[in-house]
Design a protein around this motif. Structure first.
Motif, mmCIF file in Angstrom:
data_model
loop_
_atom_site.group_PDB
_atom_site.id
_atom_site.type_symbol
_atom_site.label_atom_id
_atom_site.label_comp_id
_atom_site.label_asym_id
_atom_site.label_seq_id
_atom_site.Cartn_x
_atom_site.Cartn_y
_atom_site.Cartn_z
ATOM 1 N N TYR A 17 1.212 -1.005 -0.028
ATOM 2 C CA TYR A 17 -0.386 -0.091 -0.102
ATOM 3 C C TYR A 17 0.689 1.152 -0.121
ATOM 4 O O TYR A 17 0.857 2.195 -0.506
ATOM 5 N N VAL A 21 0.553 3.543 -2.954
ATOM 6 C CA VAL A 21 0.388 5.018 -3.220
ATOM 7 C C VAL A 21 0.866 6.599 -3.602
ATOM 8 O O VAL A 21 0.741 7.309 -4.128
ATOM 9 N N MET A 100 -7.924 12.065 -0.269
ATOM 10 C CA MET A 100 -8.076 10.865 -0.740
ATOM 11 C C MET A 100 -9.075 10.092 -0.340
ATOM 12 O O MET A 100 -9.847 10.539 0.608
ATOM 13 N N ILE A 127 -5.617 3.735 -6.645
ATOM 14 C CA ILE A 127 -5.278 2.724 -6.129
ATOM 15 C C ILE A 127 -5.571 1.689 -5.878
ATOM 16 O O ILE A 127 -7.332 1.742 -5.689
ATOM 17 N N GLU A 206 -8.981 3.539 -4.519
ATOM 18 C CA GLU A 206 -8.784 4.781 -3.870
ATOM 19 C C GLU A 206 -8.403 6.228 -4.800
ATOM 20 O O GLU A 206 -7.851 5.738 -6.023
ATOM 21 N N ILE A 208 -6.538 9.768 -5.748
ATOM 22 C CA ILE A 208 -6.371 10.916 -4.677
ATOM 23 C C ILE A 208 -5.664 12.466 -5.489
ATOM 24 O O ILE A 208 -5.569 12.531 -7.306
#
Length: 211
Positions: A17, A21, A100, A127, A206, A208
């Protein structure tokens, strides 16, 4: 997505992770400025801060990410009882994210991904988390889905922790439902570190936003 040129190898470390990111943010800054075309940010601040998956705090002021030349990525975890020490170099810039968003409604994944990657003004890396199962040993770019796995493998997936990758594109024409991912298993995985997974196998996605 030509800006996604670097493939990491996390080896036996549980830092997927953190890498995903950081890779996504690196890609967005490379796209944002010609001066950042070779920018490769370091995930080490997440490891040094012991933040596990609660990374957003360290993407905002007064923290942020620095390049690997400035803040070395060693993948070495500090001792559990050691105080938190962040090794920023004040002579070099830090890179931040404004927000995020995590999405867990699987029924919306495809539409969210199409809205992002179908818009030439966006196409931002995202993500994606999924349980890898046999896909961890992939040696091809061919699309994969857990629906092809045996019942015993699908049962074993329940005990497996999710794995994070960078989503860099999609293929949803002609009834397809795949996304292109950049993994952190080194260039020996998939096709030089890239592969395809079925959108329905994702657990979460996800988004960002950078500055």
């Amino acid at each position: 997505m030509e800006e996604a040129f670097h493939v990491e190898d996390q080896r036996d470390q549980t830092v997927c992770y953190h890498i995903a990111v950081t890779d996504a943010i690196s890609i967005m800054y490379r796209r944002k400025s010609p001066k950042s075309q070779k920018l490769l940010l370091s995930p080490q601040v997440f490891i040094d801060s012991k933040c596990k998956n609660n990374v957003f705090k360290y993407l905002r002021e007064p923290y942020g990410l620095q390049s690997r030349e400035t803040y070395a990525f060693t993948m070495i975890n500090p001792h559990i009882d050691a105080p938190v020490v962040l090794r920023y170099n004040s002579d070099y810039p830090r890179y931040h994210a404004n927000d995020m968003y995590e999405i867990k409604d699987r029924s919306s994944f495809k539409s969210v991904l199409e809205a992002n990657f179908g818009d030439i003004r966006k196409r931002n890396p995202m993500i994606g988390c999924m349980k890898m199962g046999p896909y961890k040993e992939a040696k091809t770019f061919d699309p994969y889905t857990h629906n092809m796995a045996s019942d015993s493998i699908r049962k074993s997936l329940k005990a497996e922790p999710p794995h994070a990758m960078v989503i860099v594109g999609i293929e949803t024409d002609d009834g397809k439902s795949n996304c292109y991912v950049k993994n952190s298993y080194g260039e020996g995985w998939g096709a030089r570190g890239f592969g395809q997974v079925n959108i329905n196998d994702l657990i979460s996605i996800e988004m960002i936003e950078i500055e």
